[in-house]
Design an enzyme around this catalytic site. Structure first.
Site, mmCIF file in Angstrom:
data_model
loop_
_atom_site.group_PDB
_atom_site.id
_atom_site.type_symbol
_atom_site.label_atom_id
_atom_site.label_comp_id
_atom_site.label_asym_id
_atom_site.label_seq_id
_atom_site.Cartn_x
_atom_site.Cartn_y
_atom_site.Cartn_z
ATOM 1 N N GLY A 22 0.813 -1.220 0.000
ATOM 2 C CA GLY A 22 0.000 0.000 0.000
ATOM 3 C C GLY A 22 0.845 1.267 0.000
ATOM 4 O O GLY A 22 1.897 1.355 -0.654
ATOM 5 N N ILE A 23 0.359 2.241 0.734
ATOM 6 C CA ILE A 23 1.022 3.543 0.772
ATOM 7 C C ILE A 23 2.439 3.422 1.346
ATOM 8 O O ILE A 23 3.375 4.046 0.852
ATOM 9 C CB ILE A 23 0.159 4.531 1.590
ATOM 10 C CG1 ILE A 23 -1.132 4.846 0.819
ATOM 11 C CG2 ILE A 23 0.924 5.810 1.900
ATOM 12 C CD1 ILE A 23 -2.160 5.646 1.607
ATOM 13 N N ASP A 68 5.231 -5.121 15.958
ATOM 14 C CA ASP A 68 3.823 -4.739 15.918
ATOM 15 C C ASP A 68 3.792 -3.359 16.572
ATOM 16 O O ASP A 68 4.205 -3.207 17.737
ATOM 17 C CB ASP A 68 2.996 -5.757 16.717
ATOM 18 C CG ASP A 68 1.506 -5.442 16.681
ATOM 19 O OD1 ASP A 68 1.145 -4.248 16.757
ATOM 20 O OD2 ASP A 68 0.715 -6.390 16.600
ATOM 21 N N VAL A 69 3.309 -2.353 15.845
ATOM 22 C CA VAL A 69 3.411 -0.982 16.368
ATOM 23 C C VAL A 69 2.614 -0.780 17.661
ATOM 24 O O VAL A 69 2.855 0.185 18.394
ATOM 25 C CB VAL A 69 3.010 0.088 15.322
ATOM 26 C CG1 VAL A 69 3.949 0.055 14.125
ATOM 27 C CG2 VAL A 69 1.551 -0.064 14.903
ATOM 28 N N TYR A 162 -11.977 5.279 13.307
ATOM 29 C CA TYR A 162 -10.903 5.715 12.401
ATOM 30 C C TYR A 162 -10.848 7.238 12.342
ATOM 31 O O TYR A 162 -9.775 7.837 12.428
ATOM 32 C CB TYR A 162 -11.140 5.131 11.009
ATOM 33 C CG TYR A 162 -10.063 5.465 10.004
ATOM 34 C CD1 TYR A 162 -8.916 4.686 9.899
ATOM 35 C CD2 TYR A 162 -10.188 6.564 9.154
ATOM 36 C CE1 TYR A 162 -7.921 4.991 8.965
ATOM 37 C CE2 TYR A 162 -9.206 6.871 8.225
ATOM 38 C CZ TYR A 162 -8.076 6.088 8.132
ATOM 39 O OH TYR A 162 -7.095 6.402 7.219
ATOM 40 N N LYS A 166 -7.594 9.499 13.527
ATOM 41 C CA LYS A 166 -6.769 10.343 12.665
ATOM 42 C C LYS A 166 -6.749 11.801 13.162
ATOM 43 O O LYS A 166 -5.748 12.507 12.996
ATOM 44 C CB LYS A 166 -7.258 10.243 11.220
ATOM 45 C CG LYS A 166 -6.948 8.875 10.587
ATOM 46 C CD LYS A 166 -5.447 8.604 10.528
ATOM 47 C CE LYS A 166 -5.112 7.282 9.882
ATOM 48 N NZ LYS A 166 -3.666 7.021 9.751
ATOM 49 N N THR A 197 -5.653 1.326 -2.317
ATOM 50 C CA THR A 197 -4.920 0.296 -1.572
ATOM 51 C C THR A 197 -5.954 -0.714 -1.074
ATOM 52 O O THR A 197 -7.155 -0.538 -1.291
ATOM 53 C CB THR A 197 -4.203 0.884 -0.333
ATOM 54 O OG1 THR A 197 -5.205 1.333 0.598
ATOM 55 C CG2 THR A 197 -3.276 2.027 -0.685
#
Ligand code: NDP
Length: 255
Positions: A22-23, A68-69, A162, A166, A197
């Site tokens: 993806g990005i 894993d963040v 989400y 953000k 994506t």
């Protein structure tokens, strides 16, 4: 320095989270094309090794670290591993993210928690783990991948967690920018609109009206179109800019 030279990342070391696809994958390529060695921070080491091989073909060094963040211990270990690989870290791109489409009354406690854990705590964990070294060395740039979802409410899909996550990323960006500016560390966010994506199924007919036809430019973008923006924010080209959110959305947030 000539203006295009300010965009060069030659001799720098950049870390990108979620760099496998993806990005994140496109941003990693962009940083490498600007001359940076790159560390791919990923969950899947095998996929990371494949991506790293493609990056090395661009003539820079690439290393894979796994984390894993959401897990601070694994992120701290990844920061140590990145420094062990290339000696320092100059650029951190906090790209890893996740999204759940679900009406608010149907979102489970686990779904809410996962979105907040990855998108907010993940950015926090990585900023703290890698920012520590940047503050100590007196230089560095952090680019957090925010979203237009911090500024508008997307439709037709509902994604309350989400959107909230953000918005937190954008404000954390400002907070860390203010705190670390005296230490020579700049922190900015990049807020994309619709990018094709796995997270954003832009070709799905049910999304076409609101995602594409409602947008001034009437199109989505491919991940590579974000590359120049991340190079700008990561490099000396943006040397007097910190705590900002760069919106790259084909005009979506104008309406
Ligand atoms: P993808 O779903 O294609 O990729 C998400 C990436 O995040 C994957 O590499 C994934 O790793 C990684 N990731 C997820 N959870 C974790 C975790 N716990 N630890 C480490 N890595 C993790 O999404 P995009 O490429 O579209 O999104 C990238 C970023 O851009 C996200 O922050 C997203 O919110 C943001 N964004 C995307 C937009 C779009 O239209 N696509 C618009 C605006 C913002 P793995 O491969 O292991 O699953």
């Amino acid at each position: 320095m000539a203006v295009l030279d300010t965009f060069s990342l030659a001799g720098k070391v950049s870390v990108v989270t979620g760099a496998n696809r993806g990005i994140g994958r496109a941003l990693t390529t962009a940083l490498a094309e600007a001359g940076s060695d790159v560390v791919l921070l990923v969950r899947d080491a095998a996929a990371g090794a494949e991506a790293a091989a493609e990056i090395e073909a661009l003539g820079v060094r690439a290393a894979v670290v796994t984390a894993d963040v959401t897990d601070l211990d694994s992120v701290n270990q990844a920061a140590e591993d990145a420094v062990a690989a290339f000696g320092r870290v100059d650029v951190l791109v906090n790209n890893a993210g996740t999204c759940v489409h679900r009406p608010a009354l149907e979102v489970s406690a686990q779904e809410w928690q996962t979105v907040l854990d990855v998108n907010v705590t993940g950015v926090w964990n990585c900023a703290q783990a890698f920012g520590r070294g940047m503050v100590a060395q007196g230089s560095g740039t952090i680019v957090n991948i925010g979203s237009i979802s911090a500024m508008i409410v997307n439709r037709p899909q509902q994604q309350p967690g989400y959107n909230a996550s953000k918005a937190a990323v954008h404000q954390l960006t400002r907070s860390l920018a203010a705190e670390w500016a005296p230490s020579g560390v700049r922190v900015n966010a990049l807020a994309p609109g619709y990018i094709k994506t796995e997270m954003a199924p832009v070709d799905n007919p049910e999304f076409r009206r609101h995602w594409i036809e409602d947008a001034p430019m009437q199109r989505y973008a491919m991940p590579a179109e974000l590359g120049p923006s991340v190079v700008f924010l990561a490099s000396a080209a943006s040397s007097f800019m910190t705590g900002e959110v760069l919106v790259v959305d084909g005009g979506y947030t104008l309406f």
